[in-house]
Design a protein around this motif. Structure first.
Motif, PDB file in Angstrom:
ATOM      1  N   ALA A  77       1.126  -1.472   0.194  1.00 34.27           N
ATOM      2  CA  ALA A  77       0.096  -0.618   0.094  1.00 34.27           C
ATOM      3  C   ALA A  77       0.750   1.159   0.247  1.00 34.27           C
ATOM      4  CB  ALA A  77      -0.931  -0.404   1.494  1.00 34.27           C
ATOM      5  N   TYR A  78       0.636   2.068  -0.853  1.00 36.27           N
ATOM      6  CA  TYR A  78      -0.504   2.299  -1.228  1.00 36.27           C
ATOM      7  C   TYR A  78      -0.639   2.198  -2.824  1.00 36.27           C
ATOM      8  CZ  TYR A  78      -3.191   4.193   2.343  1.00 36.27           C
ATOM      9  OH  TYR A  78      -3.596   3.685   3.715  1.00 36.27           O
ATOM     10  N   LYS A  79       1.068   2.547  -3.050  1.00 36.72           N
ATOM     11  CA  LYS A  79       0.782   2.516  -4.505  1.00 36.72           C
ATOM     12  C   LYS A  79       1.258   1.309  -5.721  1.00 36.72           C
ATOM     13  CE  LYS A  79       3.055   8.049  -5.323  1.00 36.72           C
ATOM     14  NZ  LYS A  79       3.738   8.301  -6.292  1.00 36.72           N
ATOM     15  N   ILE A  81       0.104  -1.261  -4.581  1.00 33.20           N
ATOM     16  CA  ILE A  81      -1.229  -2.135  -5.230  1.00 33.20           C
ATOM     17  C   ILE A  81      -2.385  -2.001  -6.482  1.00 33.20           C
ATOM     18  CG2 ILE A  81      -3.955  -1.831  -4.102  1.00 33.20           C
ATOM     19  CD1 ILE A  81      -3.478  -1.036  -1.767  1.00 33.20           C
ATOM     20  N   ARG A 104      -3.208  -3.759   3.965  1.00 29.74           N
ATOM     21  CA  ARG A 104      -3.546  -2.277   4.437  1.00 29.74           C
ATOM     22  C   ARG A 104      -2.776  -1.588   5.263  1.00 29.74           C
ATOM     23  NH1 ARG A 104      -7.935  -6.027   5.113  1.00 29.74           N
ATOM     24  NH2 ARG A 104     -10.224  -6.197   3.901  1.00 29.74           N
ATOM     25  N   LYS A 105      -3.036  -0.246   5.130  1.00 34.12           N
ATOM     26  CA  LYS A 105      -2.602  -0.278   6.278  1.00 34.12           C
ATOM     27  C   LYS A 105      -2.554   0.281   7.755  1.00 34.12           C
ATOM     28  CE  LYS A 105       0.941   2.571   3.546  1.00 34.12           C
ATOM     29  NZ  LYS A 105       2.367   2.783   4.112  1.00 34.12           N
TER      30      LYS A 105
END
Length: 226
Positions: A77-79, A81, A104-105
């Protein structure tokens, strides 16, 4: 594929695509390390279906050409994904079907719970991300993958900046890519490197691109590593 002239054709095509897409820009940009860089690569600007699909083609070709072994793909996460999702679609189109997962963060405390989404994380895992600045994201991904009982095996990135990393505000003799490869023990493949960007700029005839070449070359001479 490297041509007789020493150029990596895939890398040159990718740099051209990144420039035309406005993802690779020239000017004066402050990096996380506090340096003033004459170029900026922002993978978040591969922001429509056509650009993301083309980007995934470059990733998939480089990954398959590298010969790296992997059982699944992980997108931090995030880029990472959307990158991981797009890459496994392209790999499947090329006949290499593999599962993928991402984190997930914040851990979810209902439904399936936890901080992992997608396929079970197991076997040899290939991490897909955009660039490496300090190796922090790679270390975080390694910890997540190992906690799941799998083996972090390799990382695929879009651009290797080939520049010195910083530790506690001080330049060190290795890059983030070298740190991940040599100290953390993961294989690393990049679609293109700073050396490929310089070759691209050098191949453009005069004008604005020639000025960018001189600035990027000076930056590499000051901060570069092989």
């Amino acid at each position: 594929m490297v041509t007789d002239g020493g150029q990596d054709a895939l890398a040159q095509d990718f740099v051209r695509f990144a420039v035309e897409a406005g993802v690779l820009r020239f000017g004066e940009f402050k990096t996380k390390a506090g340096r003033l860089s004459p170029y900026f690569f922002n993978a978040g600007l591969f922001d429509d279906g056509a650009k993301l699909g083309r980007l995934a083609q470059f990733y998939a070709r480089r990954i398959l050409d590298s010969g790296i072994e992997f059982d699944m793909v992980f997108g931090p996460a995030y880029k990472g994904i959307p990158l991981a999702a797009a890459v496994v679609i392209e790999l499947a189109r090329l006949g290499r079907v593999v599962p993928y997962a991402f984190n997930r963060k914040e851990a979810k405390d209902h439904g399936e719970g936890g901080n992992l989404v997608g396929a079970p994380v197991k076997g040899k895992v290939l991490i897909v991300d955009d660039v490496m600045s300090a190796g922090t994201a790679a270390r975080e991904s390694i910890a997540i993958i190992e906690a799941a009982g799998a083996t972090p095996h390799a990382v695929a990135i879009a651009l290797d900046r080939q520049e010195k990393a910083t530790e506690n505000g001080t330049d060190v003799d290795h890059s983030a890519v070298q740190y991940v490869r040599d100290r953390l023990g993961l294989k690393v493949c990049a679609i293109a490197r700073l050396a490929d960007l310089l070759q691209y700029l050098q191949s453009q005839s005069g004008g604005e691109m020639a000025a960018h070449y001189n600035k990027v070359l000076a930056y590499r001479e000051r901060y570069g590593v092989d």
